[in-house]
Design a protein around this motif. Structure first.
Motif, PDB file in Angstrom:
ATOM      1  N   ASP A   7       0.807  -1.213   0.000  1.00  0.00           N
ATOM      2  CA  ASP A   7       0.000   0.000   0.000  1.00  0.00           C
ATOM      3  C   ASP A   7       0.848   1.275   0.000  1.00  0.00           C
ATOM      4  OD1 ASP A   7      -2.746   1.166   0.306  1.00  0.00           O
ATOM      5  OD2 ASP A   7      -1.785   2.020   2.092  1.00  0.00           O
ATOM      6  N   VAL A  28       0.126  -6.478   5.249  1.00  0.00           N
ATOM      7  CA  VAL A  28       0.200  -5.137   4.670  1.00  0.00           C
ATOM      8  C   VAL A  28       1.618  -4.596   4.771  1.00  0.00           C
ATOM      9  CG1 VAL A  28      -0.621  -2.753   4.829  1.00  0.00           C
ATOM     10  CG2 VAL A  28      -2.219  -4.656   5.201  1.00  0.00           C
ATOM     11  N   GLN A  71      -6.078  -0.399   4.199  1.00  0.00           N
ATOM     12  CA  GLN A  71      -5.236  -1.259   5.037  1.00  0.00           C
ATOM     13  C   GLN A  71      -6.074  -2.047   6.042  1.00  0.00           C
ATOM     14  OE1 GLN A  71      -1.685   0.374   6.721  1.00  0.00           O
ATOM     15  NE2 GLN A  71      -1.177   1.579   4.901  1.00  0.00           N
TER      16      GLN A  71
END
Length: 294
Positions: A34, A52, A42
């Motif tokens: 991300d 993540v 997230q």
């Protein structure tokens, strides 16, 4: 055994991410990479059990290359997918079969179906095949935007479809995103011209070095008169985009508009570079980050 890890690049993808993650839930190693989302991206990723990794975006090639080198994938093979894409069951089965018996291949192409106005853009789509399944240590990317995938070894192809919904957030979002993409495309053109010698029509077809030949071939396209009209004609007429109906016509028009934005920004940046050649610029990541091919 799964044998395949999943990599999803995101920025503010709370709308599309759940559907994407559901389509890859067969893997036990899903990574959402991300670019500092400010929405629930997230949080959603973690709700689905994904790992993540956050990193500020610089440009597509650098961002993706960093991910392949630094994300701790569990499996030797990685399937890359954008949040607005979905793996079909047929593709999942084909991917599993390919990694079970890869032979000498280090990467595999998959066929993508782009949808617009409820229509599969079967004819007007620029290119349907993309390298999405690969050994991460044998893959690298080049270019600031619409990165080129460069596997270090033979690449094969798997059956099945990867379904893509580039207009899932509406026309306005597509236009905003491609306004950003066109800036990076123009910057890439200006940078390529700065690093290479002048254009040669002969070298576009005869240069032995692949990168040199590719540069001159791209320059040939960039120098075509009425390039946006050429792009529309290639997609709508030469590729029979008219068979895709209203969706095909609209998509061809949008792509020609995108080409015109690149053309205008390239001229603007070239003039600016001549006046202040050492002035730096930094690209920014649009929402809907991904290894985009328009």
């Amino acid at each position: 055994m799964t044998q395949v890890s999943i990599l999803v690049l995101t920025k503010n993808e709370q709308q599309d991410l759940p559907g994407c993650l559901r389509s890859v839930a067969w893997s036990d190693d899903i990574h959402v990479y991300d670019s500092l989302s400010t929405d629930r991206t997230q949080e959603i990723a973690r709700e689905f059990g994904a790992t993540v990794t956050s990193r500020a975006f610089d440009n597509w090639a650098a961002h993706q290359n960093w991910g392949l080198k630094n994300i701790p994938f569990k499996h030797p093979w990685v399937f890359y997918i954008d949040a607005d894409e979905r793996m079909t069951p047929e593709l999942v089965a084909a991917v599993r079969a390919a990694v079970a018996r890869p032979g000498e291949h280090v990467a595999f192409r998959v066929q993508r179906r782009d949808f617009f106005l409820g229509t599969w853009l079967q004819h007007v789509q620029t290119s349907p095949f993309y390298l999405r399944l690969f050994r991460p240590e044998r893959m690298r990317y080049e270019r600031l935007v619409n990165p080129v995938s460069l596997p270090d070894g033979p690449a094969g192809q798997v059956p099945g479809f990867l379904d893509h919904y580039p207009f899932s957030k509406g026309i306005s979002h597509w236009l905003e995103r491609h306004n950003s993409y066109s800036t990076l495309e123009a910057r890439q053109i200006v940078e390529n011209r700065r690093q290479h010698e002048g254009f040669s029509l002969v070298k576009a077809f005869t240069a032995k070095d692949f990168h040199e030949r590719r540069f001159h071939q791209k320059e040939l396209f960039y120098r075509l008169p009425l390039r946006p009209l050429v792009k529309f004609t290639l997609l709508y007429v030469a590729r029979a985009g008219f068979l895709d109906g209203r969706a095909g016509f609209t998509y061809a028009v949008l792509q020609s508009m995108y080409e015109y934005m690149i053309q205008l920004k390239t001229r603007e940046m070239t003039r600016a570079a001549q006046q202040a050649p050492d002035e730096p610029g930094a690209p920014t990541a649009p929402d809907g980050l991904g290894a985009r091919q328009p």
